[in-house]
Design a protein around this motif. Structure first.
Motif, PDB file in Angstrom:
ATOM      1  N   TYR A 223      99.881 -51.470  -9.610  1.00 45.45           N
ATOM      2  CA  TYR A 223     101.183 -51.412  -9.138  1.00 45.45           C
ATOM      3  C   TYR A 223     101.454 -50.076  -8.823  1.00 45.45           C
ATOM      4  O   TYR A 223     100.593 -49.073  -9.492  1.00 45.45           O
ATOM      5  CB  TYR A 223     102.240 -51.793 -10.268  1.00 45.45           C
ATOM      6  CG  TYR A 223     102.180 -51.212 -11.502  1.00 45.45           C
ATOM      7  CD1 TYR A 223     102.965 -49.988 -12.058  1.00 45.45           C
ATOM      8  CD2 TYR A 223     101.085 -51.768 -12.551  1.00 45.45           C
ATOM      9  CE1 TYR A 223     102.458 -49.582 -13.204  1.00 45.45           C
ATOM     10  CE2 TYR A 223     100.989 -51.229 -13.787  1.00 45.45           C
ATOM     11  CZ  TYR A 223     101.658 -50.196 -14.032  1.00 45.45           C
ATOM     12  OH  TYR A 223     101.472 -49.568 -15.433  1.00 45.45           O
ATOM     13  N   TYR A 224     102.509 -49.517  -8.005  1.00 50.14           N
ATOM     14  CA  TYR A 224     102.679 -48.200  -7.515  1.00 50.14           C
ATOM     15  C   TYR A 224     104.190 -47.918  -7.568  1.00 50.14           C
ATOM     16  O   TYR A 224     104.960 -48.783  -7.147  1.00 50.14           O
ATOM     17  CB  TYR A 224     102.285 -47.916  -6.099  1.00 50.14           C
ATOM     18  CG  TYR A 224     100.663 -48.378  -5.663  1.00 50.14           C
ATOM     19  CD1 TYR A 224      99.717 -47.439  -5.680  1.00 50.14           C
ATOM     20  CD2 TYR A 224     100.354 -49.800  -5.486  1.00 50.14           C
ATOM     21  CE1 TYR A 224      98.440 -47.920  -5.333  1.00 50.14           C
ATOM     22  CE2 TYR A 224      99.286 -50.072  -5.305  1.00 50.14           C
ATOM     23  CZ  TYR A 224      98.210 -49.214  -5.198  1.00 50.14           C
ATOM     24  OH  TYR A 224      96.952 -49.575  -5.034  1.00 50.14           O
ATOM     25  N   MET A 225     104.541 -46.892  -8.416  1.00 51.82           N
ATOM     26  CA  MET A 225     105.866 -46.418  -8.684  1.00 51.82           C
ATOM     27  C   MET A 225     106.365 -45.456  -7.525  1.00 51.82           C
ATOM     28  O   MET A 225     105.369 -44.410  -7.192  1.00 51.82           O
ATOM     29  CB  MET A 225     106.126 -45.854  -9.867  1.00 51.82           C
ATOM     30  CG  MET A 225     105.999 -46.962 -11.069  1.00 51.82           C
ATOM     31  SD  MET A 225     106.713 -46.280 -12.642  1.00 51.82           S
ATOM     32  CE  MET A 225     106.190 -47.575 -13.598  1.00 51.82           C
ATOM     33  N   HIS A 226     107.257 -45.630  -6.866  1.00 50.56           N
ATOM     34  CA  HIS A 226     107.681 -44.880  -5.571  1.00 50.56           C
ATOM     35  C   HIS A 226     108.772 -44.094  -5.770  1.00 50.56           C
ATOM     36  O   HIS A 226     109.870 -44.457  -6.471  1.00 50.56           O
ATOM     37  CB  HIS A 226     107.821 -45.380  -4.347  1.00 50.56           C
ATOM     38  CG  HIS A 226     106.622 -46.207  -3.743  1.00 50.56           C
ATOM     39  ND1 HIS A 226     105.650 -45.792  -3.084  1.00 50.56           N
ATOM     40  CD2 HIS A 226     106.072 -47.275  -4.210  1.00 50.56           C
ATOM     41  CE1 HIS A 226     104.613 -46.706  -2.806  1.00 50.56           C
ATOM     42  NE2 HIS A 226     105.009 -47.594  -3.436  1.00 50.56           N
ATOM     43  N   LYS A 227     109.237 -42.775  -5.397  1.00 53.18           N
ATOM     44  CA  LYS A 227     110.151 -42.072  -5.219  1.00 53.18           C
ATOM     45  C   LYS A 227     110.981 -42.341  -3.768  1.00 53.18           C
ATOM     46  O   LYS A 227     110.356 -43.373  -2.940  1.00 53.18           O
ATOM     47  CB  LYS A 227     110.033 -40.549  -5.159  1.00 53.18           C
ATOM     48  CG  LYS A 227     109.495 -40.198  -6.249  1.00 53.18           C
ATOM     49  CD  LYS A 227     109.774 -38.421  -6.479  1.00 53.18           C
ATOM     50  CE  LYS A 227     109.384 -37.888  -5.373  1.00 53.18           C
ATOM     51  NZ  LYS A 227     109.347 -36.107  -5.458  1.00 53.18           N
ATOM     52  N   ALA A 228     112.418 -42.076  -3.516  1.00 51.39           N
ATOM     53  CA  ALA A 228     112.901 -42.548  -2.461  1.00 51.39           C
ATOM     54  C   ALA A 228     112.285 -42.157  -1.128  1.00 51.39           C
ATOM     55  O   ALA A 228     112.531 -42.832  -0.037  1.00 51.39           O
ATOM     56  CB  ALA A 228     114.306 -41.953  -2.441  1.00 51.39           C
ATOM     57  N   ASP A 229     111.375 -41.160  -1.062  1.00 51.82           N
ATOM     58  CA  ASP A 229     110.629 -40.998   0.129  1.00 51.82           C
ATOM     59  C   ASP A 229     109.322 -41.542   0.296  1.00 51.82           C
ATOM     60  O   ASP A 229     108.377 -41.213   1.325  1.00 51.82           O
ATOM     61  CB  ASP A 229     110.521 -39.290   0.307  1.00 51.82           C
ATOM     62  CG  ASP A 229     109.540 -38.622  -0.833  1.00 51.82           C
ATOM     63  OD1 ASP A 229     109.079 -39.623  -1.851  1.00 51.82           O
ATOM     64  OD2 ASP A 229     109.416 -37.495  -0.986  1.00 51.82           O
ATOM     65  N   GLY A 230     109.015 -42.348  -0.641  1.00 54.80           N
ATOM     66  CA  GLY A 230     107.760 -43.382  -0.485  1.00 54.80           C
ATOM     67  C   GLY A 230     106.643 -42.556  -1.296  1.00 54.80           C
ATOM     68  O   GLY A 230     105.691 -43.317  -1.520  1.00 54.80           O
TER      69      GLY A 230
END
Length: 454
Positions: free
Chosen positions: A200-207
């Motif tokens: 799994y990958y956690m992202h900020k709003a800018d990806g």
């Protein structure tokens, strides 16, 4: 979210073509969640060579809907998605031309699987959909018909997502998501995730990816992240706006993908996991009497270990079990420090290598069996493990003892052709971490299927 599109046209002069058939598959990166397939009455003649190629003729289209009758459905299914096609420039131009005739400006972000394939699967002799899918072992039904070609493109795009180790495609997709999705509450993110094995990958709003992990149950693990009260977890909770994932099926695939992804992306909250994950190794040397000794030592990077361990205790536990399995000497495996015979010799479970009673040749044969089984130096093999779906398997390729990468194949497709196998494999780094992961997994899963390629 993506919409994979394929369009068949009448042919003819540039920007005067009409659509004869369209297929759209809405794809969330894991499965098709919606679809629209229809013949279209182009209200113009079809070029003879197109009829021969597709089998679609004017009689078939006489009662088909005209484009304006399906335009609303096309707008709705492609809204807030990235449009994906094989030679996207063509399909996107045709769609925009048709909408322009209706006085509607149709705009979507696009991705071209031809361009992605050239970048992620280089050196292919051809990047036409037919030849590329054949080379990659992707089955195609109804070639040159919209539904068949579009579904083959879905399969190809799924493979390209696997091969995109830097996750550029996914990060760009996160940027395009509507604001209300980006600002979803943590609870909504958890509910959207499956309880499967994967990365799994956690992202900020800018990806941007801020954390990468692996789990046998992604939803449960993310729930732990979002309910934890540690300083690190609280910081991540404030920054995360989306969580994407890769289904892996196999824990081995998840471990290898996690290790590679962390090294490729260097997420800010994965600093600890960038370090080497093992501390001790198993080494061998031959004494003046010709006996092979095994010894557990700290890994220093100067000598190449037979296999590696997370700590000294797990290494000693491994050796005690192997001494019993291969009937080895405790003294010659570093488990019993003595100048005379080992303890097992006194209870008659050691053949006497420690006091030179057993010939070195026969003792060394058993030691070599252990070494061969726990190292794959110069080995050419494929480790077969569970796939992401029931009819799929994962293939982990080792060539000349070097880890080459991971691929997935359908059970209906044979992987005995090394060239096809290499084309479906996503190349990954061979390093101490990957060697440790594979060897440890093989030790713990003795029933794992391994195909020798020699």
């Amino acid at each position: 979210m993506y919409t994979i599109v394929d369009i068949e046209t009448t042919g003819g002069k540039y920007n005067e073509e009409g659509i004869t058939e369209i297929a759209i598959y809405k794809y969330d990166g894991h499965e098709v969640v919606d679809q629209f397939i229809s013949l279209i009455n182009p209200e113009r003649e079809i070029q003879p060579f197109v009829v021969n190629l597709t089998g679609i003729n004017s009689n078939m289209l006489r009662n088909a809907p005209k484009f304006y009758e399906v335009a609303k459905r096309i707008v709705e299914i492609t809204e807030d998605t990235i449009l994906v096609a094989h030679n996207a420039k063509f399909d996107y131009r045709i769609l925009r031309t048709e909408f322009r005739r209706l006085g509607f400006e149709f705009k979507r972000k696009t991705l071209c699987t031809v361009e992605l394939s050239k970048d992620l699967i280089p050196d292919q002799p051809s990047y036409s959909l037919g030849k590329l899918t054949r080379a990659l072992g992707i089955p195609v039904a109804d070639r040159h018909r919209a539904a068949g070609d579009a579904f083959a493109t879905v399969k190809l795009f799924k493979m390209l997502l696997d091969k995109d180790l830097k996750k550029n495609i996914i990060q760009e997709s996160i940027k395009q998501e509507p604001k209300n999705q980006v600002e979803s509450k943590l609870l909504n993110i958890i509910e959207s995730l499956p309880a499967i094995t994967g990365v799994y990958y956690m992202h900020k709003a800018d990806g941007e990816i801020i954390y990468i992990g692996k789990s046998k149950n992604i939803r449960k693990r993310i729930n732990q992240h979002f309910t934890s009260t540690t300083h690190k977890s609280k910081k991540m909770q404030l920054q995360v706006t989306a969580v994407t994932y890769e289904a892996c099926g196999s824990e081995l695939v998840a471990l290898l993908k996690e290790s590679e992804a962390i090294k490729q992306n260097k997420p800010i909250y994965n600093r600890a996991l960038r370090k080497t994950v093992f501390t001790h190794g198993l080494y061998s040397f031959t004494d003046k009497n010709g006996y092979i000794h095994l010894k557990i030592e700290k890994v220093d990077g100067k000598k190449k270990p037979i296999t590696t361990f997370s700590n000294r205790q797990s290494a000693r536990s491994f050796m005690f079990n192997r001494v019993e399995e291969y009937n080895l000497c405790q003294k010659l495996t570093g488990l019993y420090d003595t100048k005379t015979s080992c303890f097992n010799y006194t209870v008659k479970s050691c053949e006497g290598a420690c006091v030179l009673e057993e010939p070195a040749e026969s003792y060394n044969q058993r030691v070599q069996q252990l070494i061969d089984k726990n190292s794959f130096i110069n080995e050419n093999m494929v480790i077969i493990d569970r796939g992401r779906e029931v009819d799929e398997r994962a293939a982990i390729l080792i060539q000349n003892g070097v880890f080459k990468g991971i691929g997935f194949y359908n059970l209906n497709y044979q992987i005995n052709n090394i060239e096809v196998l290499q084309s479906i494999i996503t190349p990954m780094q061979n390093n101490k971490d990957t060697q440790h992961i594979i060897k440890t997994y093989l030790r713990r899963n003795k029933k794992l299927k391994v195909i020798n390629l020699d």
